[in-house]
Design an enzyme around this catalytic site. Structure first.
Site, PDB file in Angstrom:
ATOM      1  N   GLU A  38      -8.443   5.102   4.858  1.00 26.95           N
ATOM      2  CA  GLU A  38      -8.050   4.440   3.481  1.00 26.95           C
ATOM      3  C   GLU A  38      -7.836   5.035   2.106  1.00 26.95           C
ATOM      4  OE1 GLU A  38      -7.277   1.108   2.980  1.00 26.95           O
ATOM      5  OE2 GLU A  38      -8.295  -0.050   4.346  1.00 26.95           O
ATOM      6  N   GLU A  57       0.641  -1.772   0.000  1.00 29.04           N
ATOM      7  CA  GLU A  57      -0.070  -0.427   0.115  1.00 29.04           C
ATOM      8  C   GLU A  57       0.751   1.035   0.009  1.00 29.04           C
ATOM      9  OE1 GLU A  57      -2.725  -0.694   3.495  1.00 29.04           O
ATOM     10  OE2 GLU A  57      -3.524  -2.652   2.634  1.00 29.04           O
TER      11      GLU A  57
END
Length: 1212
Positions: free
Chosen positions: A1083, A904
C-alpha cells in the site's frame, strides 16, 4: 502515648492510633453493633477527626490489605444512630475526596454502593427526611457513581431513582439540597433505561422549571441542571416529550438571553449546557423540525458569528455548527439517478450481488431518507453492556478458525485446462539454439540501446555483460549500436537549452491570451477541417500541426498561423520526456553520491504521437474523443519539495458556516448548472467570468457542476459504471479563469467518512501554460482544504440498507496563476491505460535484447474490449549450453500485479518505477534479472481506469474481491491472472514472491499487508500453541528489508493479519490456495510520510517510482536470504548496494496512522473508523507489529557482511 511507627500502603502497624480505633470499632460490630451507640459515636468521631487532619490516616484506611474500609462500611450498614451514620458518611467523604479514583474504587470493590443506596432508601422513609443526612449522602453518591459502571443498575434495583427525584420536587427553593440531588440524577441518566424511567416520572418537565433566563444567582445549580437535562434528552422518548411540550423554542429563548447578557463570557459552561440540550433533542426528526420552525438556524448562526472573534468561545461555535449541520434539511443529490451516467451491457447478467441490485433498482432510486441516524427502537429492558468495555477492542473480522487459515494448495482447475497458459511461458521451453554467443566488448563509441535510468538513481558506470547473444542471420547488434536521435539532447548542467527566438524570448515559453483562448483540448474526432468546435485538433491532422523534437524550438517560432499549434509555434520537446528530475540534496538518490545532471540521459518514455495513436485504439464506454493535455504532454516531477499542508485554525467551521448561509439567505445562491454529463444539450457558459469544465477524456471523472456563488462551484462525481456509489476519484479540466480570484470548489458526493485531505493532503493541478513554459508537472495546490459530512442524503439502496447516511464534501480554494489558462485537477497523479501501453512500447523499443529477455503479451481481452498486458522480464542465459539454459528455466518467479482499483493511480507509478529498474542497465538490475523471472500484470482493471472508475470494473464489482471464484465472462483479467499463477503451481514453479500494488487513502507512508497464521491468532488474544504448527517467519523478511532501504516504507504500519472480509483478495487467495508464503499487498499513501527522510512531505511520482525501484533492491536482499549458497559479487555492485544501505533512513517513530488519534481541530460527529481503500484495515498494536527480530540481526550479519555474501548468484 508512644509515637506510632511510620506506615506504608503495604502494611498497617498494630500500634497505629487509627488501627487501634478501627480495632475497637470492629470489636463492637462483632459483639453487638447496636448495644452501645455512645461508644460507637465516640470512636467514629475520633476516626473522622484523624481522617480530616492526617493524610497518613486516609492512606492507612485504604491501603492494600487494610480492613479499615470494611469496618467503616459494616458500621454504616448496621448502625441506626443518626450521629454515627453522619460520622461514617463524613469519613467516607473525606476518603474519596482526597484520594481520587483509586480510593473510590476501594469503596466500590468493598460493596459500598449498595450499602449507600440502601441507607438512602431507609432514610427516605423518615418524615421529613433529615436534610443534613440527605446532603452528605447525595454528595457521596455523586462522587462514587461515575466510577461504578453498574451504578445505574444498582440504583434502579434498590429503588433509589424516584427518591432523588422526589427530593428535587420538594426542595426547589433549597439550593443546598437541590444541587447534590441533581448531581446524582445526572449520574443516573447515564443509563438509558434509567433516563426513560425518570422521564416517565416527570423529570424532563421538572428540570425545565429549574432552568431559566440569565441570572447571576445559583449559576452552579443552573449548570448542573442543564447537564442533567442534556443527559435525560439523550433518550429519544424524552426528546419527543420535550418537543411535544414546546421546550425547543424555550431553550432557544434562554440561550439568546444568556448570549446577550453574558458579555464578559463568564458563564460559557451554562451556554454550552443549553446547546447540549438542543443537540440531544435534534437527534430525532421531530426535534430537527421543531428547531427549524423555531428559527433555530438563524439564531445559532447569528450567535456563533458573534462568538468567532473570541477563541475561548470555540466550544460554543463548534457545538452550534454541529447542531445546524444536523438540522440542515436533507436533500437528494441534484441528479436524475445515483446510477452512473454511463451504462454498459454485460455479457452475462448476474443473478445476485451488487450488479443485480442495480439492474433491479426502481426508477426512484434515491429517495431522501430523513430517518434518525441509527434509529433503533428504544428497549425498555435492561441491556447493560458495561462488562464489554473491559474486554478491550475486538475485531470480529479477523479469522479465528485455524483450519481456514492454513494454506492449502488447491488449483481448482485441471492441468489440461491450465495448459492454455503454456503459451505465456515460452521461457520455460525455449532452448535458445537459434542464438549465437557474440563478444561482450562493445565497439568504441557504440551504444547498446538507449540507456534506461533507474528512477531517482544517479548515473552509474555500465557493467560489462558476460555474454551477448543474437539470433542467427540478424543485424540486431548494429541496430542497437545506433543511438536514437531523440536522445541527443543539448547538455548544460541539468537544464534544457533552447535556441534564441528573437528579442522577446518570453513568447517562446508563454502563450498570450489570444492563443490560450484557442487552447481547448486535443481531439480524436475525425474531421475534414483543422478548425473544429472549441478549437480542438483531430488526430488525423495533428501530425502536420505538431512538431516535437526533444532538443530545440524551431527558428520561426514567432510566426503565427490559423491553427492552434501554428499560432503558438512551440515544440514540446522537454515536455515529452517524463523522466525523473533529481532533487537538490544528494542524499535523495538511491545511489548515494551520484547525481543526474544531464537531461539527455533521461529515458524518454513519453511520446505524444504514440500516445495519441494508442488512445485512438482504446475503447471506452462514453467513446471518448478528447485527449487531456497532461496525458499528452507528460509529467516531470517538480524540482521543489511539497510539504504536507498545515491546516489553518477554524477553516472547517468557516466553510460549514458558508454552507449554512445557503439556507438562511437562499436569494444569494445562483444555482446554475454549467456542466452536466446527463444532459448532452447543456450549453457551455458564454460569460467570461464563469468557469468552463470538461471531463470527457480517458480516466476523467466529473458528472455535474453547479455554480453556487460567483466564484463557488459544487461538483458532483460520477459513480462507477454499473454501480451507484464509489465516488472518490476525480479528474477534470477547468478553463476561463481569472487571476487574483479565489475560486472555491466543493466536491459534494464523497463517501468515505474521513480523508487525508483533513491531514495535509492537497489535490493536484496541471497548468497548460506552465507546461508550455517548460514546467510540465502536476502540482499540489489548494488552500482552506477540509473534508466533512454534508446535508446530502445517501440512498439506503447505495449503503447496503443503512439509513440516515450522508455524503461528504471535499472543499478547497484555488487562485489560478494565469488568466484564461487550461488547468486540470485530479485526486492523485493520473496514470491512464494508454500511458501504460505507451510506456511498455517505449521500454520494449529501448531495451537491450542481448542482455534482457523481454516479452509483452496480451493476457486476455477485457469485457470492454481492451487488452490486458502481461510482461515477462529476466536476463538472457549466458549461452545456449544446456547448463545455462537449465539455470535460466529454473530461476524462481516473482509475480507482480497492480492497479486493480482504478482510483489508486499511485500503484501504477510504483509499478512504473519497478519496470524501469528491471529494464535498466545497472549492475544491480542485471543481477536481479539473473536471479529471477518477473511475470508482471501491470494493470488488472484496464476498463475501470479508462472510464474513470474509482474502484470497480465495468461489471460494477470490486475485482479484488473476486479472486476466490472469478467469472471468466465478468472478471476475465482476474480469472486469467489467477490462471497464470495456477499454471505455475501446477508445474511446480510456485512464485517466491507475489505482490499486488495498491494505494491507501487513509494512512501515510508505504507499507505491506501479508499473511500469517500465528499473528492472526495472537491478534485475537488466542493461544499461539493452538496453531499446532511451526510457521516460517520468512514472510517478514522482505518488509524488514524495505524498511531499511526505502525512505517511504514503514514497518510499523505493516500488518500480517488475515481478515474474513479479505479472504477473496489476491493476497489471501494466492497465499491460501497456491501456497505462496510471501504474498503481499503493498500500500502506498496518497498523502505523504510522517517518518524518515520524507517526513512531513507529500508524496510525488518521484518518490513512488523510487519505491518501485527499492522494491527490486529488496528482492536482491531476499535472494541471499533464500539461497543456500553464498556467491561472490563484483566490487562495483558491492559499492552500489552499500550506498543504498547507508542512505536508508531510520524510522523515527511508529506511524500506524490511526485517524481517531489525529482528528482535525474541529471534531466531527462522524464515524472515524479505520475504513480504508480496502474496507477495514487492521492496525496492529506496536507490541504485535514488530515482534520478530530482523533476519539480519538474527543471523548476526552487519550490512557490509550481508552485502558481501548476498545479493545475487553468479554461476561458475
Amino acid at each position: 502515648m508512644n509515637k506510632a511507627k511510620a506506615v506504608t500502603e503495604k502494611c498497617l502497624p498494630n500500634n497505629s492510633r487509627i488501627a487501634s480505633l478501627l480495632s475497637q470499632l470492629e470489636k463492637i460490630n462483632t459483639e453487638s453493633p447496636t448495644a452501645d451507640p455512645d461508644t460507637t459515636r465516640y470512636i467514629t468521631s475520633k476516626i473522622l477527626h484523624l481522617a480530616q487532619t492526617q493524610e497518613k490516616t486516609r492512606k492507612e484506611m485504604t491501603a492494600k490489605g487494610s480492613t479499615g474500609m470494611e469496618v467503616i462500611l459494616f458500621t454504616l450498614e448496621n448502625t441506626r444512630d443518626l450521629q454515627t451514620t453522619l460520622n461514617v458518611l463524613n469519613i467516607l467523604n473525606e476518603l474519596v475526596s482526597a484520594g481520587g479514583g483509586r480510593r473510590i474504587s476501594v469503596l466500590i470493590s468493598r460493596g459500598g454502593t449498595p450499602i449507600l443506596l440502601q441507607l438512602l432508601l431507609r432514610a427516605s422513609k423518615d418524615s421529613p427526611p433529615n436534610e443534613e443526612l440527605m446532603v452528605i449522602m447525595h454528595s457521596l453518591l455523586a462522587k462514587v457513581g461515575p466510577k461504578d459502571k453498574k451504578f445505574g443498575v444498582k440504583a434502579r434495583i434498590n429503588g433509589a431513582l424516584t427518591i432523588s427525584l422526589n427530593l428535587v420536587k420538594q426542595n426547589l427553593q433549597n439550593p443546598k439540597l437541590l444541587l447534590p440531588c441533581l448531581q446524582v440524577l445526572r449520574v443516573y441518566c447515564i443509563n438509558s433505561v434509567n433516563a426513560v424511567s425518570l422521564g416517565k416520572s416527570g423529570a424532563v418537565e421538572l428540570l425545565f422549571k429549574i432552568t431559566g433566563p440569565f441570572s447571576k444567582k445559583n449559576t452552579g445549580l443552573m449548570k448542573v441542571a442543564l447537564d442533567t437535562l442534556s443527559a435525560l434528552l439523550k433518550s429519544k422518548t424524552n426528546s419527543r416529550k420535550a418537543v411535544d411540550r414546546g421546550f425547543v423554542e424555550g431553550l432557544l429563548t434562554i440561550y439568546m438571553d444568556w448570549h446577550r447578557h453574558d458579555t464578559r463570557h463568564r458563564h460559557m459552561l451554562i451556554r454550552k449546557g443549553i446547546l447540549q440540550c438542543l443537540k440531544s433533542i435534534t437527534n430525532i426528526k421531530l426535534g430537527r423540525k421543531a428547531f427549524i420552525d423555531a428559527n433555530g438556524m438563524k439564531i445559532l448562526y447569528n450567535t456563533s458569528q458573534d462568538c468567532q472573534a473570541v477563541r475561548t468561545l470555540d466550544p460554543l461555535v463548534n457545538t452550534s455548527s454541529l447542531i445546524m449541520r444536523k438540522c440542515f434539511p436533507k436533500n437528494r443529490l441534484p441528479l436524475p439517478t445515483i446510477k452512473s451516467s454511463f451504462h454498459f451491457s454485460l455479457p452475462v447478467i448476474p443473478t445476485s450481488g451488487p450488479v443485480a441490485q442495480i439492474i433491479n433498482m426502481p426508477p426512484e432510486d434515491d429517495v431522501v431518507d430523513e430517518s434518525d441516524d441509527n434509529d433503533d427502537t428504544e428497549a425498555e429492558v435492561d441491556a447493560e453492556i458495561e462488562d464489554d468495555l473491559d474486554q478491550g477492542f475486538k475485531n470480529d473480522d479477523i479469522e479465528t478458525d485455524v483450519n481456514k487459515l492454513k494454506p492449502r494448495q488447491e488449483l481448482g482447475r485441471s492441468l489440461e485446462d491450465l495448459k492454455m497458459y503454456e503459451r505465456f511461458f515460452p521461457e520455460l521451453s525455449d532452448d535458445f539454439q537459434e542464438f549465437d554467443l557474440v563478444s561482450n566488448e562493445p565497439k568504441p563509441g557504440a551504444h547498446l540501446g538507449g540507456p534506461i535510468i533507474v528512477p531517482t538513481a544517479g548515473e552509474e558506470q555500465p557493467d560489462r555483460p558476460r555474454s551477448i547473444m543474437t539470433r542467427k542471420g540478424s543485424n540486431i547488434v548494429d541496430e542497437c549500436n545506433k543511438r536514437p536521435v531523440f536522445l541527443d539532447m543539448p547538455k548544460n548542467g541539468s537544464s534544457v537549452q533552447y535556441t534564441e527566438c528573437g528579442p522577446d524570448r518570453s513568447s517562446c515559453y508563454y502563450l498570450n491570451d489570444d492563443v490560450v483562448r484557442d487552447l481547448d483540448r486535443l481531439s480524436l474526432q475525425k474531421t475534414s477541417s483543422n478548425s473544429c468546435k472549441n478549437g480542438c485538433i483531430s488526430a488525423k491532422d495533428k501530425s502536420s500541426l505538431l512538431s516535437h523534437s526533444c532538443s530545440r524550438y524551431t527558428q520561426n517560432s514567432s510566426s503565427c498561423g490559423n491553427s492552434l499549434f501554428e499560432k503558438r509555434s512551440v515544440h514540446l520537446g522537454p515536455l515529452c520526456c517524463s523522466g525523473t528530475v533529481p532533487e537538490d540534496d544528494e542524499d535523495s538518490s538511491p545511489l548515494n553520491g551520484q547525481t543526474l545532471t544531464e537531461t539527455g540521459t533521461f529515458l524518454p518514455l513519453h511520446d505524444p504521437d504514440l500516445y495519441v495513436e494508442i488512445v485512438k485504439n482504446t475503447k471506452s464506454v462514453p467513446e471518448y474523443s478528447d485527449v487531456a493535455y497532461p496525458d499528452y504532454f507528460g509529467h516531470v516531477p517538480p524540482l521543489f519539495k511539497e510539504p504536507i499542508l498545515e491546516r489553518p485554525y477554524g477553516v472547517q467551521r468557516t466553510k460549514i458556516s458558508q454552507d449554512i448561509e445557503r439556507m438562511i439567505h437562499p436569494n444569494d445562491i445562483i444555482d446554475r448548472v454549467v456542466y452536466d454529463l446527463d444532459n448532452p444539450n447543456c450549453p457551455d457558459p458564454d460569460e467570461s467570468d464563469v468557469l468552463k469544465f470538461n471531463s470527457k477524456f480517458e480516466s476523467g471523472n466529473l458528472r455535474k457542476v453547479i455554480q453556487i456563488r460567483k466564484n463557488e462551484y459544487d461538483l458532483i462525481l460520477n459513480s462507477d459504471i454499473n454501480s451507484n456509489h464509489y465516488h472518490q476519484w476525480f479528474y477534470f479540466e477547468v478553463s476561463g479563469m481569472k487571476t487574483g480570484v479565489a475560486y472555491r470548489f466543493n466536491i459534494i458526493n464523497c463517501e468515505k467518512s474521513n480523508s487525508q485531505f483533513n491531514y495535509g493532503m492537497q489535490p493536484l493541478m496541471y497548468s497548460v501554460q506552465d507546461a508550455l513554459a517548460s514546467r510540465p508537472w502536476w502540482m499540489r495546490v489548494g488552500t482552506d482544504i477540509c473534508y466533512y459530512k454534508n446535508h446530502f442524503s445517501r440512498s439506503s439502496v447505495a449503503t447496503g440498507g443503512q439509513k440516515g447516511k450522508s455524503y461528504y464534501t471535499l472543499t478547497f480554494t484555488i487562485i489560478f496563476p494565469h488568466k484564461d489558462d487550461v488547468c486540470y485537477f485530479a485526486y492523485h497523479y493520473p496514470y491512464t491505460y494508454s500511458t501504460l501501453k505507451m510506456h511498455i512500447e517505449k521500454l520494449e523499443s529501448l531495451h537491450n535484447p542481448q542482455q534482457i529477455y523481454y516479452r509483452h503479451d496480451v493476457l486476455c481481452e477485457t469485457i470492454g474490449g481492451n487488452g490486458c498486458p502481461v510482461v515477462t522480464i529476466t536476463a538472457m542465459p549466458e549461452s545456449n549450453y544446456y547448463e545455462h539454459v537449465y539455470q535460466f528455466r529454473n530461476r524462481p518467479y516473482i509475480f507482480l500485479t497492480s492497479r486493480v482499483h482504478p482510483g489508486e493511480t499511485n500503484a501504477s507509478w510504483v509499478m512504473k518505477g519497478t519496470l524501469e529498474f528491471l529494464m535498466s542497465n545497472s549492475p544491480s538490475a542485471q543481477c536481479l534479472r539473473e536471479s529471477y523471472i518477473f511475470k508482471i500484470v501491470p494493470m488488472l482493471n484496464p476498463d475501470g481506469v479508462i472510464n474513470g472508475n474509482h474502484r470497480c470494473s465495468l461489471s460494477g464489482e470490486d475485482l479484488n474481491r473476486q479472486w476466490q471464484n472469478p467469472n471468466v465472462d465478468l472478471h476475465p483479467t482476474i480469472y486469467h491472472t489467477k490462471g497464470l499463477l495456477q499454471y505455475l503451481a501446477a508445474i511446480r514453479h510456485v512464485p517466491l514472491v507475489y505482490c499486488d500494488y495498491h494505494g491507501h487513502s487513509r494512512k501515510k507512508n508505504v507499507f505491506m499487508y501479508g499473511c500469517s497464521i500465528k499473528e492472526t491468532v495472537w491478534h485475537t488474544n488466542g493461544s499461539a500453541a493452538s496453531c499446532d504448527m511451526n510457521e516460517d517467519n520468512g514472510y517478514r523478511t522482505l518488509p524488514k528489508v524495505l524498511s531499511q532501504i526505502a525512505p517511504a516504507f514503514s514497518m510499523s504500519s505493516c500488518s500480517f493479519v488475515v481478515e474474513k472480509s479479505k479472504e477473496s483478495t489476491a493476497r489471501v487467495v494466492v497465499w491460501r490456495e497456491l501456497g505462496v508464503q510471501r504474498s503481499y499487498t503493498m500500500e502506498s499513501t496518497l498523502c505523504g510520510c510522517d517518518q524518515g527522510k520524507y517526513k512531513s512531505l507529500q508524496i510525488g511520482t518521484k518518490e513512488l517510482e523510487e519505491m518501485g525501484a527499492k522494491f527490486c533492491v529488496g528482492l536482491l536482499r531476499l535472494k541471499r536470504m533464500t539461497s543456500p549458497v553464498e556467491f561472490s559479487l563484483p566490487p562495483s555492485l558491492l559499492d552500489i548496494e552499500n550506498d543504498l544501505i547507508e542512505s536508508s533512513c531510520k524510522v523515527a517513530s511508529p506511524t500506524t496512522y490511526v485517524l481517531e488519534d489525529d482528528e482535525p481541530r474541529f471534531l466531527e460527529e462522524v464515524d472515524y473508523s479505520a475504513e480504508s481503500n480496502d474496507d477495514v484495515d487492521p492496525d496492529l498494536p506496536d507490541h504485535l507489529v514488530d515482534f520478530e527480530p530482523s533476519v539480519v540481526e538474527e543471523e548476526g550479519y552487519s550490512n557490509s557482511e550481508l552485502m558481501r555474501t548476498s545479493l545475487c548468484g553468479q554461476s561458475t
